[in-house]
Scaffold this motif. Structure first.
Motif, mmCIF file in Angstrom:
data_model
loop_
_atom_site.group_PDB
_atom_site.id
_atom_site.type_symbol
_atom_site.label_atom_id
_atom_site.label_comp_id
_atom_site.label_asym_id
_atom_site.label_seq_id
_atom_site.Cartn_x
_atom_site.Cartn_y
_atom_site.Cartn_z
ATOM 1 N N ASP A 1 0.839 -1.194 0.000
ATOM 2 C CA ASP A 1 0.000 0.000 0.000
ATOM 3 C C ASP A 1 0.877 1.247 0.000
ATOM 4 N N THR A 2 1.976 1.171 0.757
ATOM 5 C CA THR A 2 2.874 2.307 0.924
ATOM 6 C C THR A 2 4.321 1.850 0.847
ATOM 7 N N ALA A 3 5.129 2.616 0.119
ATOM 8 C CA ALA A 3 6.575 2.389 0.075
ATOM 9 C C ALA A 3 7.268 3.671 0.511
ATOM 10 N N ILE A 4 8.208 3.530 1.428
ATOM 11 C CA ILE A 4 9.061 4.640 1.842
ATOM 12 C C ILE A 4 10.443 4.322 1.289
ATOM 13 N N ILE A 5 10.934 5.182 0.423
ATOM 14 C CA ILE A 5 12.148 4.909 -0.340
ATOM 15 C C ILE A 5 13.206 5.955 -0.002
ATOM 16 N N LEU A 6 14.406 5.477 0.378
ATOM 17 C CA LEU A 6 15.447 6.390 0.840
ATOM 18 C C LEU A 6 16.733 6.334 0.016
ATOM 19 N N ASN A 7 16.753 5.563 -1.073
ATOM 20 C CA ASN A 7 17.906 5.579 -1.969
ATOM 21 C C ASN A 7 17.493 5.108 -3.365
ATOM 22 N N GLN A 8 18.363 5.360 -4.337
ATOM 23 C CA GLN A 8 18.033 5.050 -5.735
ATOM 24 C C GLN A 8 17.838 3.552 -5.969
ATOM 25 N N GLN A 9 18.701 2.716 -5.390
ATOM 26 C CA GLN A 9 18.572 1.278 -5.590
ATOM 27 C C GLN A 9 17.210 0.772 -5.108
ATOM 28 N N SER A 10 16.759 1.294 -3.993
ATOM 29 C CA SER A 10 15.459 0.886 -3.458
ATOM 30 C C SER A 10 14.321 1.403 -4.323
ATOM 31 N N LEU A 11 14.466 2.609 -4.839
ATOM 32 C CA LEU A 11 13.443 3.146 -5.742
ATOM 33 C C LEU A 11 13.339 2.276 -6.986
ATOM 34 N N ASP A 12 14.492 1.924 -7.564
ATOM 35 C CA ASP A 12 14.506 1.081 -8.756
ATOM 36 C C ASP A 12 13.842 -0.274 -8.491
ATOM 37 N N LYS A 13 14.045 -0.801 -7.300
ATOM 38 C CA LYS A 13 13.513 -2.127 -6.959
ATOM 39 C C LYS A 13 12.046 -2.100 -6.542
ATOM 40 N N PHE A 14 11.619 -1.095 -5.768
ATOM 41 C CA PHE A 14 10.307 -1.152 -5.128
ATOM 42 C C PHE A 14 9.233 -0.244 -5.711
ATOM 43 N N GLU A 15 9.582 0.708 -6.576
ATOM 44 C CA GLU A 15 8.542 1.578 -7.139
ATOM 45 C C GLU A 15 7.450 0.757 -7.810
ATOM 46 N N LYS A 16 7.837 -0.261 -8.530
ATOM 47 C CA LYS A 16 6.871 -1.084 -9.264
ATOM 48 C C LYS A 16 6.010 -1.960 -8.348
ATOM 49 N N THR A 17 6.381 -2.094 -7.079
ATOM 50 C CA THR A 17 5.631 -2.960 -6.175
ATOM 51 C C THR A 17 4.511 -2.237 -5.427
ATOM 52 N N VAL A 18 4.417 -0.918 -5.597
ATOM 53 C CA VAL A 18 3.338 -0.165 -4.950
ATOM 54 C C VAL A 18 2.037 -0.441 -5.702
ATOM 55 N N LYS A 19 1.002 -0.803 -4.961
ATOM 56 C CA LYS A 19 -0.298 -1.089 -5.564
ATOM 57 C C LYS A 19 -0.848 0.155 -6.256
ATOM 58 N N PRO A 20 -1.530 -0.009 -7.397
ATOM 59 C CA PRO A 20 -2.177 1.153 -8.024
ATOM 60 C C PRO A 20 -3.058 1.869 -6.993
ATOM 61 N N GLY A 21 -2.939 3.185 -6.952
ATOM 62 C CA GLY A 21 -3.663 3.970 -5.958
ATOM 63 C C GLY A 21 -2.925 4.087 -4.642
ATOM 64 N N GLY A 22 -1.803 3.370 -4.513
ATOM 65 C CA GLY A 22 -1.019 3.384 -3.291
ATOM 66 C C GLY A 22 -0.179 4.639 -3.160
ATOM 67 N N THR A 23 0.722 4.617 -2.182
ATOM 68 C CA THR A 23 1.515 5.789 -1.836
ATOM 69 C C THR A 23 3.002 5.454 -1.864
ATOM 70 N N LEU A 24 3.776 6.340 -2.466
ATOM 71 C CA LEU A 24 5.232 6.239 -2.435
ATOM 72 C C LEU A 24 5.764 7.545 -1.856
ATOM 73 N N ILE A 25 6.550 7.419 -0.790
ATOM 74 C CA ILE A 25 7.183 8.562 -0.145
ATOM 75 C C ILE A 25 8.684 8.397 -0.349
ATOM 76 N N TYR A 26 9.354 9.453 -0.823
ATOM 77 C CA TYR A 26 10.793 9.339 -1.012
ATOM 78 C C TYR A 26 11.517 10.587 -0.552
ATOM 79 N N ASP A 27 12.743 10.374 -0.098
ATOM 80 C CA ASP A 27 13.654 11.465 0.201
ATOM 81 C C ASP A 27 14.584 11.565 -0.995
ATOM 82 N N ASP A 28 14.675 12.725 -1.607
ATOM 83 C CA ASP A 28 15.424 12.833 -2.863
ATOM 84 C C ASP A 28 16.930 12.990 -2.678
ATOM 85 N N TYR A 29 17.405 12.941 -1.451
ATOM 86 C CA TYR A 29 18.836 13.018 -1.189
ATOM 87 C C TYR A 29 19.500 11.769 -1.780
#
Length: 181
Positions: free
Chosen positions: A68-96
């Motif tokens: 439902d929700t992914a909290i992403i804190l680095n590029q490798q994790s974004l590359d791996k987990f962005e696609k796993t968020v359910k449609p309509g779900g939430t992705l929170i990321y720190d762009d550092y």
């Protein structure tokens, strides 16, 4: 209510602690909880993630392929987990340190400048609490009082003097999170 969350980043960013504190907060509110950390030699510097489920009802399986929700804190994790968020779900990321921001249009994307804020405020150790505050603003699955009780339970007693600073960091995170799409 049932929230299935993945928190992912580099080891040392407080990913596992954030998940544990969230799980304890859920327990304080009599929720059903799972907390499954995933790390290895990565614990300091490599990638680490934790899956947390907070639910009002029994949890049938702690193993998830989508969230439902992914909290992403680095590029490798974004590359791996962005696609796993359910449609309509939430992705929170720190762009550092994220060079290629999230691109999906079927999820809600929020940015939180937690690392920059933590550095500017000389509160680097509270980075993960700033991020947790952002989550709780968008998805108020547990109360801040319960988070503080969970934090008190996870912190060694010699660090309890840091509780007010951590609560301030949670509130700061609630203020600085921004919707991107």
């Amino acid at each position: 209510m049932k929230e299935e969350i993945i928190i992912a980043g580099f080891g040392g960013q407080g990913v596992l602690s954030m998940g544990k504190i969230l799980a304890y907060a859920g327990l304080m509110q009599d929720k059903e909880i799972t907390w499954i950390p995933s790390y290895g030699p990565e614990q300091r510097g490599g990638t680490a993630n934790v899956t947390v489920i907070v639910s009002d009802e029994k949890i049938s399986s702690p193993i998830l392929n989508s969230y439902d929700t992914a909290i992403i804190l680095n590029q490798q994790s974004l590359d791996k987990f962005e696609k796993t968020v359910k449609p309509g779900g939430t992705l929170i990321y720190d762009d550092y340190g994220i060079m290629n921001p999230p691109t999906r249009k079927d999820i809600n994307i929020y940015k939180i400048n937690a690392m920059d804020t933590a550095i500017a405020d000389k509160m680097e150790k509270t980075f993960n609490m700033i991020v947790l505050g952002g989550l709780l603003k968008i998805r108020p699955i547990v109360e801040i009082d319960s988070v503080m009780k969970g934090l008190k339970k996870t912190l060694p007693e010699r660090h309890h003097h840091l509780l007010p600073m951590n609560e301030a960091a949670i509130l700061k995170g609630m203020d600085i999170i921004k919707k991107m799409n």
